[in-house]
Write a protein that holds these residues in place. Structure first.
Motif, PDB file in Angstrom:
ATOM      1  N   PRO A 525       0.812  -1.221   0.000  1.00 11.22           N
ATOM      2  CA  PRO A 525       0.000   0.000   0.000  1.00 11.22           C
ATOM      3  C   PRO A 525       0.842   1.266   0.000  1.00 11.22           C
ATOM      4  O   PRO A 525       0.390   2.313  -0.454  1.00 11.22           O
ATOM      5  N   HIS A 526       2.087   1.167   0.486  1.00 16.54           N
ATOM      6  CA  HIS A 526       2.947   2.350   0.511  1.00 16.54           C
ATOM      7  C   HIS A 526       3.369   2.759  -0.892  1.00 16.54           C
ATOM      8  O   HIS A 526       3.429   3.943  -1.225  1.00 16.54           O
ATOM      9  N   ARG A 529      -0.032   3.569  -3.194  1.00 13.79           N
ATOM     10  CA  ARG A 529      -0.914   4.660  -2.742  1.00 13.79           C
ATOM     11  C   ARG A 529      -2.373   4.308  -3.014  1.00 13.79           C
ATOM     12  O   ARG A 529      -3.174   5.134  -3.459  1.00 13.79           O
ATOM     13  N   TYR A 531      -4.935   3.630  -1.130  1.00 16.62           N
ATOM     14  CA  TYR A 531      -6.038   4.235  -0.384  1.00 16.62           C
ATOM     15  C   TYR A 531      -6.313   5.669  -0.850  1.00 16.62           C
ATOM     16  O   TYR A 531      -7.456   6.128  -0.810  1.00 16.62           O
ATOM     17  N   MET A 532      -5.291   6.365  -1.315  1.00 12.91           N
ATOM     18  CA  MET A 532      -5.530   7.684  -1.898  1.00 12.91           C
ATOM     19  C   MET A 532      -6.377   7.549  -3.162  1.00 12.91           C
ATOM     20  O   MET A 532      -7.298   8.338  -3.390  1.00 12.91           O
ATOM     21  N   GLU A 554      -4.664   6.437   4.058  1.00 17.41           N
ATOM     22  CA  GLU A 554      -3.453   6.698   3.281  1.00 17.41           C
ATOM     23  C   GLU A 554      -2.439   7.479   4.113  1.00 17.41           C
ATOM     24  O   GLU A 554      -1.245   7.149   4.159  1.00 17.41           O
ATOM     25  N   ASN A 561       2.726  12.224   2.368  1.00 16.30           N
ATOM     26  CA  ASN A 561       2.101  12.238   1.046  1.00 16.30           C
ATOM     27  C   ASN A 561       1.361  13.565   0.871  1.00 16.30           C
ATOM     28  O   ASN A 561       0.211  13.715   1.282  1.00 16.30           O
ATOM     29  N   ALA A 564      -2.148  13.483  -0.850  1.00 18.07           N
ATOM     30  CA  ALA A 564      -3.280  13.030  -0.038  1.00 18.07           C
ATOM     31  C   ALA A 564      -3.777  14.154   0.867  1.00 18.07           C
ATOM     32  O   ALA A 564      -4.992  14.319   1.052  1.00 18.07           O
TER      33      ALA A 564
END
Length: 850
Positions: A525-526, A529, A531-532, A554, A561, A564
């Protein structure tokens, strides 16, 4: 300070990161850095892309981006174009700060800068980045390459100051390797790299401190790459221990990074002592290094793969006379270092530099002097020439070390292939530099060539697809994703994430969310991205709570970020949560100050809070960063006139607008039957005056009217009628867009619709008019023609500097009219009434389905 000789010391710590430093400061492990911070100003230092050290430190020393200074990676073709060599100091096409100082006859000394071999013959001592590099045993002859030291007659003296890694005893290495005696030194050779890196930085430190002790100077600089090497080699063992790290390796190497920072702090203390209280000291790093859960588990097998471990923010600390104490500077970038150093030394900044002066570090704002370019200043600057280049033998030694460190791939015996790979990498880095500088149209031809010649190289394909997506050329972007699926270069889940990101741009949020959810837990997920992207998809659905939840998730993973933070701020603003939106925008700007759009939104939020002075300040910063955004001038004039009681400042913006304003015309375009009349109706009711002669009356096909002007049909031959369209909205069929004259600015809303629906609607309209029957063979041919025309229109829009274009889907308008109206309102500068616009959409009128 008046009348006092100014001395400036610049210290470079490659890859130093606040995330590692701050916990050590809290434990009292870095006392000298702590003192420097307390006596000065600190901040994040934004890196550039690509985050490759030779490119970044050259930008640091010139104030210019790589596409200007010419250093484009770790290796490069030789001048004759027949072979490959390490990047050299002679690769730099422009003057560095030490050349500017030499022109002004200021005494300057530089040690270890990368790249700086062969050395420039400056007004002082220069020691190149090859000085400390040892190969072989300490009993072997350790010869420095020609061009390592200037003046050349001092080479022997500086050679004697070097430290060989075999001279470091176990007691010296013990702080780095507490379990040194337990390491199996036959099977595990990693301890040797600790010795080598430590010896290398000790050699450079010895040379630099000798210069500070024995020479007069106006400017002195040292670059140390040791922290970067400690981190690349041993950050994986840095606490906390991760599950995949063997316990024995963790026990042996957990302290290398911490000890490396502590050793640098000791060296910093000595430099501070020698420099004295009257010197200005600037400590910088070119990027950071991921120390926490952001660390990638695996490094991609590609050139410069280790750079994936870098983080986008380095450090800056400035201390000295006239510098603010215990303060924080926002928005600093590596390209700001040289302009700030020049101002510290009362020298002019080049107008052709990309960086700015960091004014917030000064107690009293200095006068900023400027000249068009330092490249045009006559006189002796000491810059090395091609005749000083590295020998073939020394070049091979440096190439071997870069291979060992992982920065370049193992060099193939096939010289032609090796040369082609190097040219491609330099071109790819050039394209990335253009993109980082906002020059997407310069990057795309380079990427298209790379993709055409290397269809199996996924990095080139992905970067090109991202460019197409940015420009709204979504069909091309999707073609690349399909290509990647066909060559099976990525797992399905990774391609699904790429597909879902594209769906967000295509305004297909439900399909995108479905793919994202399926990929959740299967991708990093890093790096993705994810979730953004989910948050952006929920925004399209006006599901505010879901969007906020995804964006917060995120930021819980990566608070650095800035994108975000910005998106979350827009969400808060849209919900009239003005205080929260201000906080989000400030978080984004604290990470990257050079975002004109974020300053603009911050100004809007502050205005809603009645903080008019702060709002004006934010909007003015937006204009300073992006002077072409003249749409903010009327807003600033209004704030100064109505809220701040400053008619003189209001008049300034009124006059400025008249001086530079190019008339703006709003345009609605698209293929016939794509919804252009519907959009014209919406804009009319939303408050934008339509440019129409009302000659074509409403009928069964368009019961609410066509909103056309007869003169538009003759646009290719005569465009004089557009003088009457200034400030109004005019409907222009897609095929005529490229005939719009360049003397106006255009904001174009381009209606997109499924081509099968477009063709079907056109045929049924023709049938209703009784002129021709629907024919299937015509449909296919017409669809192909339209596809070609749309591609040409996208290219025209992306290359026309006087055109801003927004693509909006017909289906989106029909199904989510209010959200679509909000998007158009934002594009047109928040001057419309989206509630009234949305009321004009009648789904029952849009009857043609594929």
């Amino acid at each position: 300070m008046s009348g006092q000789k100014k001395k400036v010391v610049l210290i470079g710590w490659d890859a130093a990161d606040w995330k590692i430093i701050n916990p050590m400061l809290a434990q009292g492990l870095l006392p000298n850095l702590q003192q420097l911070i307390q006596d000065g100003t600190i901040g994040n230092l934004r890196t550039l892309d690509p985050p490759y050290s030779p490119m970044l430190w050259t930008s640091m020393a010139t104030g210019k981006r790589p596409y200007k200074h010419g250093v484009l990676g770790f290796t490069e073709p030789t001048p004759d174009g027949k072979s490959v060599r390490p990047t050299m100091g002679t690769s730099r096409k422009v003057r560095a700060i030490w050349n500017m100082l030499t022109l002004e006859e200021k005494k300057c000394h530089v040690v270890g800068w990368w790249p700086s071999h062969p050395v420039d013959k400056i007004n002082g001592v220069m020691v190149s980045d090859l000085y400390q590099k040892a190969k072989g045993s300490k009993f072997d002859e350790w010869i420095m390459p020609k061009g390592t030291v200037h003046p050349d007659e001092e080479s022997e003296k500086f050679a004697d100051l070097r430290v060989h890694h075999e001279e470091l005893t176990g007691s010296i290495l013990q702080p780095f390797l507490p379990n040194l005696n337990k390491i199996d030194k036959v099977k595990d050779k990693r301890y040797r790299s600790v010795a080598k890196v430590t010896a290398d930085c000790s050699s450079l430190h010895a040379a630099f401190t000798n210069i500070l002790r024995t020479r007069e100077y106006d400017f002195a600089a040292i670059y140390l790459d040791a922290i970067d090497h400690y981190c690349h080699g041993f950050m994986r063992f840095h606490p906390p221990k991760r599950d995949h790290i063997p316990q024995e390796d963790f026990d042996n190497y957990y302290n290398v990074v911490t000890a490396g920072y502590r050793y640098h702090d000791m060296m910093l203390g000595r430099i501070m002592e020698l420099a004295g209280k009257d010197a200005t000291i600037m400590l910088v790093s070119d990027h950071g290094f991921q120390p926490d859960e952001m660390r990638p588990r695996d490094i991609p097998q590609e050139p410069a793969g280790p750079a994936y471990e870098h983080s986008p923010y380095g450090i800056i600390v400035v201390k000295g006379p006239g510098i603010k104490k215990n303060k924080f500077v926002f928005g600093a970038s590596v390209i700001d270092v040289t302009p700030t150093l020049l101002t510290l030394m009362d020298m002019p900044v080049g107008d052709d530099m990309d960086g700015k002066v960091l004014l917030d570090i000064f107690e009293d704002e200095p006068e900023i002097k400027s000249i068009p370019s330092w490249e045009d200043v006559p006189g002796y600057c000491g810059k090395a020439g091609k005749d000083d280049d590295l020998s073939d033998e020394d070049a091979e030694k440096v190439m071997a070390q870069l291979e060992e460190l992982g920065y370049i791939e193992k060099q193939t015996e096939d010289k032609e292939k090796r040369l082609k790979q190097t040219i491609d990498e330099c071109d790819y880095n050039l394209a990335r530099s253009y993109l980082d500088g906002g020059l997407i149209n310069e990057a795309i031809p380079i990427l298209e060539k790379l993709f055409s010649e290397n269809p199996g190289t996924t990095r080139f394909a992905i970067k090109l697809a991202g460019c197409y997506q940015t420009l709204g050329q979504l069909k091309k972007a999707r073609g690349i994703i399909d290509h990647l699926r066909n060559i099976e270069s990525y797992t399905d889940v990774v391609l699904d994430v790429m597909d879902a990101v594209l769906m967000v741009s295509e305004r297909r949020p439900l399909e995108a969310i479905k793919l994202f959810k399926e990929a959740e837990g299967k991708v990093n997920p890093h790096q993705s991205r994810i979730y953004m992207q989910i948050g952006m998809a929920y925004l399209q659905l006006s599901r505010w709570e879901d969007a906020e939840r995804a964006l917060q998730q995120e930021l819980s993973l990566d608070f650095d970020n800035e994108h975000a933070h910005f998106i979350l701020g827009k969400l808060m603003l849209q919900q009239h949560k003005f205080e929260e939106s201000v906080a989000c925008f400030m978080n984004s700007l604290n990470l990257d100050f050079n975002q004109p759009i974020v300053h603009s939104f911050l100004g809007q939020a502050l205005y809603q809070l009645g903080k008019y002075e702060k709002a004006a300040e934010a909007l003015e910063l937006s204009v300073d960063l992006y002077p072409k955004n003249t749409s903010l001038y009327p807003i600033l004039s209004d704030i100064y006139k109505r809220h701040l009681g400053d008619p003189e400042r209001a008049r300034y913006y009124d006059d400025k607008l008249q001086e530079i304003e190019v008339p703006l015309i709003y345009v609605v375009s698209g293929l016939p039957r794509s919804g252009t009349s519907m959009m014209m109706q919406m804009l009319d009711k939303g408050g934008l005056e339509p440019f129409t002669d009302k000659k074509r009356e409403a009928d069964e096909n368009n019961p609410r009217g066509y909103y056309e002007h007869e003169a538009v049909k003759n646009l290719a031959k005569n465009s004089k009628f557009l003088v009457g369209a200034k400030g109004k909205v005019v409907k222009v069929i897609a095929q005529l867009l490229h005939h719009l004259p360049a003397k106006y600015r255009y904001k174009v809303v381009f209606m997109e619709r499924d081509l099968d629906q477009v063709v079907s609607s056109q045929n049924k309209m023709i049938t209703r008019l009784g002129t021709e029957k629907e024919k299937d063979e015509n449909r296919k041919e017409l669809k192909r023609t339209y596809e070609d025309q749309l591609e040409r229109i996208q290219k025209w829009a992306s290359t026309s500097k006087n055109v801003e274009i927004m693509y909006i889907n017909h289906k989106e308008v029909v199904e989510s009219p209010f959200e679509a109206s909000m998007r158009v309102n934002e594009f047109f500068g928040y001057e419309l009434l989206p509630e009234l616009m949305a009321m004009q959409v009648d789904g029952s009128l849009h009857r043609e389905k594929s």
